[in-house]
Design an enzyme around this catalytic site. Sequence first.
Site, mmCIF file in Angstrom:
data_model
loop_
_atom_site.group_PDB
_atom_site.id
_atom_site.type_symbol
_atom_site.label_atom_id
_atom_site.label_comp_id
_atom_site.label_asym_id
_atom_site.label_seq_id
_atom_site.Cartn_x
_atom_site.Cartn_y
_atom_site.Cartn_z
ATOM 1 N N LYS A 157 0.842 -1.203 0.000
ATOM 2 C CA LYS A 157 0.000 0.000 0.000
ATOM 3 C C LYS A 157 0.874 1.249 0.000
ATOM 4 O O LYS A 157 2.085 1.169 0.232
ATOM 5 C CB LYS A 157 -0.900 -0.024 1.239
ATOM 6 N N ARG A 160 -10.786 -0.406 14.839
ATOM 7 C CA ARG A 160 -10.783 0.323 13.569
ATOM 8 C C ARG A 160 -11.767 -0.413 12.675
ATOM 9 O O ARG A 160 -12.959 -0.241 12.830
ATOM 10 C CB ARG A 160 -9.342 0.354 13.020
ATOM 11 N N TYR A 217 14.213 31.128 4.720
ATOM 12 C CA TYR A 217 13.002 31.860 5.091
ATOM 13 C C TYR A 217 12.957 32.197 6.578
ATOM 14 O O TYR A 217 13.396 31.406 7.418
ATOM 15 C CB TYR A 217 11.767 31.000 4.792
ATOM 16 N N MET A 259 9.863 24.263 0.035
ATOM 17 C CA MET A 259 9.067 23.286 -0.711
ATOM 18 C C MET A 259 9.947 22.420 -1.615
ATOM 19 O O MET A 259 9.750 21.211 -1.710
ATOM 20 C CB MET A 259 8.000 24.006 -1.542
#
Length: 385
Positions: free
Chosen positions: A44, A138, A271, A319
């Site tokens: 997954k 769950r 930044y 980013m």
Amino acid sequence: MDSKHDKNQKGRAWIELNLDNLAHNVKQFQKLLPKKCALMPAVKANAYGHGAVQIGLKLAEMGIRDYCVASASEAVELRRAGIKGQILILGYTSPCQLHDLADYQLTQTVVDLAYARVLNDYGQPLCVHVGIDTGMHRLGERSEDVEKICEIWGLENLRITGVYSHLSASDGNSEAEIAYTRKQIEEFQAVVETLHRRGISGFKTHLQGSYGVLNYPELEFDYARVGIALYGTLSMPGDKIKADAKLRPVLSLKARVTCVKVLHENEAAGYGLAFRADREMRIGVVSIGYADGIPRELSNKGYALVNGCRANVIGRVCMDQLLLDVTGVPKVSAGDDAVFIGRSGEREILACEAAECAGTISNEILSRLGSRVERVIRLDKSRYE
Ligand SMILES: *Cc1c(COP(=O)(O)O)cnc(C)c1O
């Protein structure tokens, strides 16, 4: 590989996969598991960031027949890539996507009796495994609700080929965690026995994930749904495991040092004035950022390896880029590799170490590696022989 100024060098940020190490880990688990128990690798979340298709095809080549994923779309991706055998969807599939289950011969988890009825109403036979909730709380019908569980077998369109549960504390060594896990194992075995007593059979059973196998290797079920450990890492560096398994990391995460510059004493970098030099230093700009999966949490905290030396992340992770302090790295220059997970020279950063630094577990770091990061298969031999 000395990649400096080499036009064949990798791009800005990339993953290297060592599939020999994957094969090694598969064999370690096959040795550990009882004979009748088959590995059902968890692929997954894009195989925990490793690339579901590449990993799935390698596993198929090794004779693996069963896989588990989180969603129908993940299962369809594997089928389209030519993966045969059983693909179990561990999560919920929306009623609007049920046609994929039939069209691609997928196996769906029954998350409770109400959902079993929805699957049954699709009108065509669907393969399912029934989830049993033994304490994770769950998915699955609660293990004590035996009547509801048995009712699922009365639904005519369901082809029930498996029954399973999930352990919630199998990674823990505390008395409470061990007692809780033992209770879950007993509850699950009790459900299976009840079904057999009522004449219900012909289904496979499974309970363990990675830590379920590593800490309770003596259990005998038909499958083991192993994820994180197959990729050669534990979730946390300090995790103690009972089984004697030697795991080798499959993935390395690297990026390019794109330029090296001087930062004078008292100058800020990045930044938000989050870093200020307390002395003259050399910094390396690296083409990887939080959009690629480097947590912003690693601002002023994480580190990478450049030419075998540690280089700390300075300032805020951006980013697409970040800054490293390369003052102590000899002969550093643009074009060098910065290794965030993996080996450089004599040193290595494990995925679980990078994760711990970011306040999380390797599972999260790996599964969040961005789609923008290239994936390449490393051809050189494993260095773990
Ligand atoms: C993800 C998952 C697994 C695999 O877990 P690992 O700890 O990565 O081995 C097994 N079973 C279920 C139900 C899961 O959701």
